[in-house]
Design an enzyme around this catalytic site. Structure first.
Site, short mmCIF file in Angstrom:
data_model
loop_
_atom_site.label_atom_id
_atom_site.label_comp_id
_atom_site.label_asym_id
_atom_site.label_seq_id
_atom_site.Cartn_x
_atom_site.Cartn_y
_atom_site.Cartn_z
N ASP A 43 17.31 20.39 8.81
CA ASP A 43 17.04 20.84 7.44
C ASP A 43 17.17 22.36 7.39
O ASP A 43 16.38 23.07 8.03
CB ASP A 43 15.62 20.40 7.05
CG ASP A 43 15.26 20.76 5.62
OD1 ASP A 43 16.01 21.52 4.98
OD2 ASP A 43 14.23 20.25 5.13
N THR A 55 24.93 37.36 7.79
CA THR A 55 24.59 36.10 8.45
C THR A 55 25.78 35.16 8.29
O THR A 55 26.24 34.92 7.18
CB THR A 55 23.30 35.50 7.88
OG1 THR A 55 23.38 35.49 6.46
CG2 THR A 55 22.08 36.31 8.30
N GLY A 85 11.50 35.22 -2.12
CA GLY A 85 10.60 36.33 -1.79
C GLY A 85 9.38 35.84 -1.04
O GLY A 85 9.02 36.35 0.04
N ALA A 86 8.73 34.82 -1.59
CA ALA A 86 7.51 34.29 -0.97
C ALA A 86 7.81 33.73 0.41
O ALA A 86 7.00 33.89 1.35
CB ALA A 86 6.92 33.22 -1.87
N ASN A 87 8.96 33.09 0.57
CA ASN A 87 9.32 32.55 1.89
C ASN A 87 9.41 33.67 2.92
O ASN A 87 8.92 33.54 4.05
CB ASN A 87 10.68 31.84 1.84
CG ASN A 87 10.63 30.51 1.09
OD1 ASN A 87 9.56 30.04 0.72
ND2 ASN A 87 11.79 29.93 0.85
N ASP A 90 15.80 32.78 4.64
CA ASP A 90 14.58 33.55 4.33
C ASP A 90 13.75 33.76 5.60
O ASP A 90 13.14 34.82 5.78
CB ASP A 90 13.74 32.82 3.28
CG ASP A 90 14.51 32.59 2.00
OD1 ASP A 90 15.36 33.42 1.67
OD2 ASP A 90 14.25 31.57 1.33
#
Ligand code: RIB
Length: 313
Positions: free
Chosen positions: A246, A220, A42-44, A252
């Protein structure tokens, strides 16, 4: 509208250890490197949208410990509205990540994220009502996601549900209430119980969800890109070829960038092209949030990587 994007969901401190190999059960091994970073799906997503310039609100629970205090500070410093962020009783959510070569294994400890209950959302109806779009994932309880969908539907606010990590118990009726449902192909297969090996099979499975009521299914499909299926559309938006170092948090960044562009008036196809480009840039850099560029950096990095979105708008 007060907010372009409101994310209701998790925040986690990533505890990342580079390992040469996983220890066997009962064994201790030395590892070369460790670092902590801000993460949580969520935060990402909120951070990516804010980096691109969206006015973002977060509804989340941070822990009552040092990590929770640090996360709250980080949200504020990132320009994210924290009037929907409260402090729980438990310690902050953490995500011990083990990185071996290009592969990650992640353990999720929900911590205070488990205290983001459906009742808590009642306190933040105004934030939901004043948002152009609501973004949800599955690192908090499904009941909280359902409540968020119901509240948002009540106000006519569109919802994007990113069903990660996969949860087989998701209620299809709530999925059908979302404007956007964005699984990867594995998550799509688990929800529909349909084969998802070929593009044709993935398209059929996405149509099944559209038939059940989801307006737009965005699948995706890794390096192949994003497949958008709705009642009248079937578009594969190819991804951009870059040298990935990476991929943590790339999904996100895609969601955060998509809702940023969509809430700023892009049509779905164009917003997806921008989101593909943003995700491509992030995999060329290390970490999750640490790899999300600001709008200015994004423009420069696209030029450097030779990425050009052929958008209509
Ligand atoms: O999607 C990547 C995220 O999943 C990481 O930030 C980690 O915290 C886990 O929640």
């Amino acid at each position: 509208m007060t907010y372009d994007v409101t994310v209701i969901g998790s925040n986690m401190i990533e505890l990342s250890t580079n390992i040469d190999r996983m220890p066997e059960l009962g064994e201790t091994v030395a590892a070369p490197k460790f670092h902590m970073a801000y993460g949580g799906k969520g935060a990402n997503q909120a951070y990516a949208a804010a980096q691109l310039g969206s006015k973002v609100a977060m509804i989340s629970k941070v822990g009552s410990d040092m990590l929770g205090r640090e996360y709250l500070k980080h949200f504020k410093e990132s320009g994210i509205d924290v009037s929907g962020v409260s402090i729980g009783k438990e310690s902050n959510g953490v995500a011990p990540c083990f990185i071996q070569g290009n592969m990650n294994s992640i353990i999720i400890v929900q911590g205070a994220n488990s205290e983001l209950t459906p009742e808590v959302l009642e306190n933040y109806r105004n934030i939901i009502k004043d948002s152009k779009i609501i973004v949800l994932q599955q690192e908090i309880s499904l009941e909280t996601d359902y409540k968020a969908i119901e509240i948002a539907n009540g106000y006519g606010v569109p919802v994007m549900l990113n069903p990660a990590p996969a949860n087989d118990h998701i209620d299809i009726e709530h999925v059908a209430m979302c404007e956007f449902y964005s699984p990867n192909e594995t998550e799509l297969g688990r929800l529909t119980h349909m084969p998802i090996k070929t593009l044709n099979q993935i398209t059929k499975a996405a149509h099944k969800l559209v038939d059940l009521g989801v307006k737009n299914v965005i699948v995706t499909i890794g390096s192949r890109g994003a497949l958008w299926v709705s009642k009248n559309e079937e578009q594969l938006i190819p991804s951009y070829k870059v040298e990935a170092i990476d991929s943590i948090g790339a999904g996100d960044s895609f969601v955060g960038a998509f809702v940023h562009y969509y809430s700023h008036g892009d049509n779905i196809s164009d917003a997806l092209k921008h989101a593909n480009a943003y995700a491509a840039v992030t995999v060329t850099r290390r970490g999750s949030q640490t790899s999300y560029p600001s709008a200015n950096e994004f423009a420069k990095l696209k030029e450097k990587l030779g990425i050009k979105e052929l958008v209509t708008a």
